[in-house]
Scaffold this active site. Sequence first.
Site, PDB file in Angstrom:
ATOM      1  N   ARG A   1       4.002   8.753 -12.682  1.00  0.00           N
ATOM      2  CA  ARG A   1       4.793   8.975 -12.365  1.00  0.00           C
ATOM      3  C   ARG A   1       5.679   8.470 -11.295  1.00  0.00           C
ATOM      4  O   ARG A   1       5.156   7.114 -10.774  1.00  0.00           O
ATOM      5  CB  ARG A   1       3.740  10.158 -11.170  1.00  0.00           C
ATOM      6  CG  ARG A   1       2.846  11.351 -11.356  1.00  0.00           C
ATOM      7  CD  ARG A   1       4.164  13.089 -11.629  1.00  0.00           C
ATOM      8  NE  ARG A   1       3.271  13.855 -12.513  1.00  0.00           N
ATOM      9  CZ  ARG A   1       2.115  13.548 -13.667  1.00  0.00           C
ATOM     10  NH1 ARG A   1       3.294  12.691 -14.612  1.00  0.00           N
ATOM     11  NH2 ARG A   1       2.139  14.695 -13.954  1.00  0.00           N
TER      12      ARG A   1
ATOM     13  N   GLU B   1      14.101  13.271 -10.708  1.00  0.00           N
ATOM     14  CA  GLU B   1      13.614  14.005 -11.365  1.00  0.00           C
ATOM     15  C   GLU B   1      14.710  15.244 -11.413  1.00  0.00           C
ATOM     16  O   GLU B   1      14.528  16.006 -10.275  1.00  0.00           O
ATOM     17  CB  GLU B   1      12.534  14.294 -12.355  1.00  0.00           C
ATOM     18  CG  GLU B   1      11.668  12.698 -12.489  1.00  0.00           C
ATOM     19  CD  GLU B   1      10.666  12.609 -13.325  1.00  0.00           C
ATOM     20  OE1 GLU B   1      10.447  13.662 -13.981  1.00  0.00           O
ATOM     21  OE2 GLU B   1       9.797  11.670 -13.468  1.00  0.00           O
TER      22      GLU B   1
ATOM     23  N   HIS C   1      10.549  12.252 -18.891  1.00  0.00           N
ATOM     24  CA  HIS C   1       9.705  13.268 -18.869  1.00  0.00           C
ATOM     25  C   HIS C   1       9.115  13.628 -20.139  1.00  0.00           C
ATOM     26  O   HIS C   1       9.434  14.729 -19.937  1.00  0.00           O
ATOM     27  CB  HIS C   1       9.827  13.913 -17.160  1.00  0.00           C
ATOM     28  CG  HIS C   1       7.539  13.966 -17.032  1.00  0.00           C
ATOM     29  ND1 HIS C   1       8.160  14.172 -15.895  1.00  0.00           N
ATOM     30  CD2 HIS C   1       7.233  14.493 -17.550  1.00  0.00           C
ATOM     31  CE1 HIS C   1       6.814  14.108 -15.021  1.00  0.00           C
ATOM     32  NE2 HIS C   1       6.441  14.284 -16.533  1.00  0.00           N
TER      33      HIS C   1
HETATM   34  P1  NAD Z   1      -6.847   9.952 -15.637  1.00  0.00           P
HETATM   35  O1  NAD Z   1      -6.982  10.779 -14.176  1.00  0.00           O
HETATM   36  O2  NAD Z   1      -8.054  10.069 -16.426  1.00  0.00           O
HETATM   37  O3  NAD Z   1      -7.904   8.552 -14.904  1.00  0.00           O
HETATM   38  C1  NAD Z   1      -6.710   8.092 -13.353  1.00  0.00           C
HETATM   39  C2  NAD Z   1      -6.874   6.002 -13.254  1.00  0.00           C
HETATM   40  O4  NAD Z   1      -6.564   6.020 -12.666  1.00  0.00           O
HETATM   41  C3  NAD Z   1      -8.820   7.155 -12.867  1.00  0.00           C
HETATM   42  O5  NAD Z   1      -9.629   5.966 -13.811  1.00  0.00           O
HETATM   43  C4  NAD Z   1      -9.200   6.321 -11.716  1.00  0.00           C
HETATM   44  O6  NAD Z   1      -9.711   5.429 -11.098  1.00  0.00           O
HETATM   45  C5  NAD Z   1      -7.420   5.197 -11.869  1.00  0.00           C
HETATM   46  N1  NAD Z   1      -7.227   5.292  -9.741  1.00  0.00           N
HETATM   47  C6  NAD Z   1      -6.764   6.390  -9.130  1.00  0.00           C
HETATM   48  N2  NAD Z   1      -5.874   5.702  -8.094  1.00  0.00           N
HETATM   49  C7  NAD Z   1      -6.164   4.465  -8.468  1.00  0.00           C
HETATM   50  C8  NAD Z   1      -6.183   3.808  -7.365  1.00  0.00           C
HETATM   51  N3  NAD Z   1      -5.046   3.197  -6.129  1.00  0.00           N
HETATM   52  N4  NAD Z   1      -5.763   1.838  -8.293  1.00  0.00           N
HETATM   53  C9  NAD Z   1      -5.961   1.963  -9.248  1.00  0.00           C
HETATM   54  N5  NAD Z   1      -6.544   3.156 -10.934  1.00  0.00           N
HETATM   55  C10 NAD Z   1      -6.047   4.063  -9.454  1.00  0.00           C
HETATM   56  O7  NAD Z   1      -5.385   9.924 -15.718  1.00  0.00           O
HETATM   57  P2  NAD Z   1      -4.505  10.285 -17.349  1.00  0.00           P
HETATM   58  O8  NAD Z   1      -5.075  11.348 -18.021  1.00  0.00           O
HETATM   59  O9  NAD Z   1      -5.128   8.562 -17.808  1.00  0.00           O
HETATM   60  O10 NAD Z   1      -2.930   9.310 -16.767  1.00  0.00           O
HETATM   61  C11 NAD Z   1      -2.697   9.009 -16.351  1.00  0.00           C
HETATM   62  C12 NAD Z   1      -1.688   9.592 -15.613  1.00  0.00           C
HETATM   63  O11 NAD Z   1      -0.458   9.471 -16.347  1.00  0.00           O
HETATM   64  C13 NAD Z   1      -1.858  11.179 -15.365  1.00  0.00           C
HETATM   65  O12 NAD Z   1      -2.497  11.249 -13.680  1.00  0.00           O
HETATM   66  C14 NAD Z   1      -0.941  11.370 -14.825  1.00  0.00           C
HETATM   67  O13 NAD Z   1       0.226  11.207 -13.330  1.00  0.00           O
HETATM   68  C15 NAD Z   1       0.306  11.148 -15.595  1.00  0.00           C
HETATM   69  N6  NAD Z   1       0.765  11.482 -17.178  1.00  0.00           N
HETATM   70  C16 NAD Z   1       2.757  11.863 -17.059  1.00  0.00           C
HETATM   71  C17 NAD Z   1       2.188  13.013 -18.120  1.00  0.00           C
HETATM   72  C18 NAD Z   1       4.250  12.285 -18.638  1.00  0.00           C
HETATM   73  O14 NAD Z   1       5.171  13.296 -19.652  1.00  0.00           O
HETATM   74  N7  NAD Z   1       5.167  11.335 -18.563  1.00  0.00           N
HETATM   75  C19 NAD Z   1       1.855  13.728 -18.323  1.00  0.00           C
HETATM   76  C20 NAD Z   1       0.442  13.359 -18.193  1.00  0.00           C
HETATM   77  C21 NAD Z   1      -0.033  13.337 -17.146  1.00  0.00           C
END
Ligand code: NAD
Length: 307
Positions: free
Chosen positions: A233, A262, A281
């Site tokens: 994000r 965005e 995105h």
């Molecule tokens: P997930 O929920 O499986 O994992 C998130 C991880 O972040 C967890 O392991 C958690 O422990 C860790 N985390 C949380 N706070 C933290 C901190 N302060 N420091 C370090 N680690 C921390 O998420 P995911 O499925 O791997 O997705 C990651 C991110 O990708 C999503 O949250 C979303 O924002 C983003 N995303 C982007 C798109 C896109 O189109 N660009 C699409 C889907 C998801």
Amino acid sequence: WRVVVTDWEYEDLRYEQEVLHHDSIEFIAAQCRTEEEVIAVCRDADALINQYAPISAKVIAALDNCKVITRYGVGVDTIDTEAATEKGICVANVPDYCKDEVADHALALILGWTRKVALANQYVKNGVWDFKVAKPIYRLRGRILGLVGFGMIPQGLNEKVKPLGLEVIVYDPYVPEETIRRKGAESVTLDELCKRADIVSVHVPLTKSTAGMIGRDQFGQMKQEAVLINTSRGPVVDEDALVEALSGGLIAGAALDVLEKEPIRPDHPLLSMDHVILTPHVAWYSEESAAELRIKAAMGVADVLLR
Ligand code: NAD
């Protein structure tokens, strides 16, 4: 049951209608933008499927029959989940519809940036056929990939980069060290990750604690040859600090799928930087993931109304 799609951005709603095709369901497709519009259409709905329309506390207070709200996507930031929970309304997201796509996109940005694909393409199309425009390029094997966050997406990315011979280090204080080690990576602090990584790839959700988490201090610690990849994000990265780090040569470049705001404003400094790759995105998207998202959002409603 009345099921209302509050707003949507697809050609049709055939997947949703297929999942919710049932004698007891009346399916209503709306395109609400404001709280007032949502209230007008959804007051007596039993379930909502939501894209961007605001499902605020005010909206929730006006819902008389609602039992479930599902969201097209991972984030539920359009919905006041506290107000919903207080009223006994289930809120469901779709957390896993694009984990492969985002990992693939992060990999595409890593390879595209390090092999200077976008830059070289730009030169060739402008009549310059000279490999030197891409200099310097460094061999990828043996370089260090730092993953900030080790959830579903970066764990997939970790598997995908194994054949490339990258060493992977991880900062995620919520994942046990043992799990990280078992996946062939090394658990480190954020400071150590910033100091050691040649590629820093960000994968944390946007929360109060992650907003601006990659900022001046972090860029100050990174290698001058380092590149920042962000597919999570926009606000997780302090964009002013990033622009400073890029223009001051603190880091070598960035490849970003997400931005603080965005779409990008036309005079944004990142647009004129050759060492920056930008995508709109799009990491989540494939024909298959888009279909899966819609089917699962509708299934969230079916699970509550038809179980
Ligand atoms: P997930 O929920 O499986 O994992 C998130 C991880 O972040 C967890 O392991 C958690 O422990 C860790 N985390 C949380 N706070 C933290 C901190 N302060 N420091 C370090 N680690 C921390 O998420 P995911 O499925 O791997 O997705 C990651 C991110 O990708 C999503 O949250 C979303 O924002 C983003 N995303 C982007 C798109 C896109 O189109 N660009 C699409 C889907 C998801």
